[in-house]
Write a protein that holds these residues in place. Structure first.
Motif, PDB file in Angstrom:
ATOM      1  N   TYR A  68       0.846  -1.200   0.000  1.00  0.00           N
ATOM      2  CA  TYR A  68       0.000   0.000   0.000  1.00  0.00           C
ATOM      3  C   TYR A  68       0.882   1.250   0.000  1.00  0.00           C
ATOM      4  O   TYR A  68       0.670   2.185   0.772  1.00  0.00           O
ATOM      5  N   TYR A  71      -0.539   4.924  -0.284  1.00  0.00           N
ATOM      6  CA  TYR A  71      -1.169   5.435   0.939  1.00  0.00           C
ATOM      7  C   TYR A  71      -0.104   5.890   1.940  1.00  0.00           C
ATOM      8  O   TYR A  71      -0.225   6.976   2.526  1.00  0.00           O
ATOM      9  N   GLN A 162     -10.962   1.614   2.131  1.00  0.00           N
ATOM     10  CA  GLN A 162     -10.662   1.245   0.745  1.00  0.00           C
ATOM     11  C   GLN A 162     -11.896   1.368  -0.137  1.00  0.00           C
ATOM     12  O   GLN A 162     -11.827   1.883  -1.259  1.00  0.00           O
ATOM     13  N   GLU A 232      -5.178  -3.615  -4.089  1.00  0.00           N
ATOM     14  CA  GLU A 232      -5.467  -2.356  -4.783  1.00  0.00           C
ATOM     15  C   GLU A 232      -4.803  -2.340  -6.160  1.00  0.00           C
ATOM     16  O   GLU A 232      -5.391  -1.923  -7.152  1.00  0.00           O
TER      17      GLU A 232
END
Length: 270
Positions: A68, A71, A162, A232
């Motif tokens: 991630y 982020y 998310q 993702e």
């Protein structure tokens, strides 16, 4: 699901951190018991545990952050928020394994013997730790109306954030869309592997058998879970397998090769 269990003043007790602590304690105590049964020094397990905890936290966090990265580049301070969840099992295992390998080389104890002692403990620790992932709402699966579980918005779990980001739910929604609880599948696999390894001990012919069996069993279980887990950035090699699945296939192959090598060594040394 229940991300924060309770709060003492301004200090919150996160379910994820509690379950990870419980996983480590249970695994260490079981490994010490197994070491004593095997005629080895349980104190060695405590020494190795320090390397395991250090490697699991550093490697696990690094692996999760890389998953991630967008982020955490925007919120770098949150890299240090261990209590709120976010550890990669593969990342943590690889770093912990490397540190333990250096330790046994320095102390000249049998690497594979202690690896076999630790193997069932790793499996039971995995089973307990993934319950923490479920309670925290991380490491979740893809949306599924038929087989999914909804996570409430309480304390804003990662799955909720998310889906907000992806526009799947509106701001202020009381819960998420239902997602496959891959955390629970992985947890059940961990407990199952623990019992299988415990049963396989009586068929052990050489040192390294249990740990290599763990590698194979875990890789197979994680390979299947990957089909249902959400990422993702879900890049797939040849539009077929995820990066993790490709690595797991390599782990199985290497483990089988080492099994063959160690088995041959054990027969020639008799």
């Amino acid at each position: 699901m229940y991300r924060i269990l309770f709060t003492i003043g301004s200090f919150s007790i996160y379910s994820y951190g509690l379950m990870i602590a419980l996983a480590f304690i249970t695994a260490i105590l079981f490994a010490m018991k197994e070491a004593k049964k095997s005629g080895e020094d349980p104190e060695r397990i405590l020494d190795l545990s320090l390397y395991v905890i250090l490697g699991a936290l550093i490697g696990g966090r690094l692996g999760y952050v890389l998953q991630y990265l967008d982020y955490y580049l925007k919120n770098p301070i949150k890299i240090l928020y261990f209590r709120q969840g976010g550890l990669s099992f593969l990342g943590g295992f690889l770093v912990a394994y490397s540190l333990c390998w250096l330790y046994v080389k320095r102390t000249k104890i049998s690497f594979w013997k202690y690896a076999d002692i630790a193997a069932p403990s790793i499996a039971i620790g995995l089973g307990i730790g993934r319950i923490g992932c479920f309670l925290n709402g991380c490491c979740f699966g893809v949306v599924s109306e038929n087989y999914g579980i909804k996570f409430p918005s309480l304390h804003m779990p990662p799955v909720y954030l998310q889906q907000l980001k992806d526009g799947l739910i509106a701001s202020g929604s009381s819960c998420t869309l239902p997602v496959i609880p891959t955390q629970l599948y992985t947890s059940l696999y961990g407990f199952l592997i623990f019992f299988i390894l415990h049963w396989m001990k009586k068929y052990k012919k050489y040192d390294g058998f249990l740990m290599l069996s763990f590698f194979v069993l875990y890789s197979i279980s994680r390979f299947t879970v990957e089909f249902f887990r959400f990422y993702e950035n879900n890049y797939k090699l040849f539009n077929l397998l995820t990066i993790t699945q490709t690595i797991l296939l390599g782990v199985v192959l290497i483990s089988l090769v080492f099994m063959n090598i160690l088995k041959k060594k054990s027969t020639t040394s008799v």
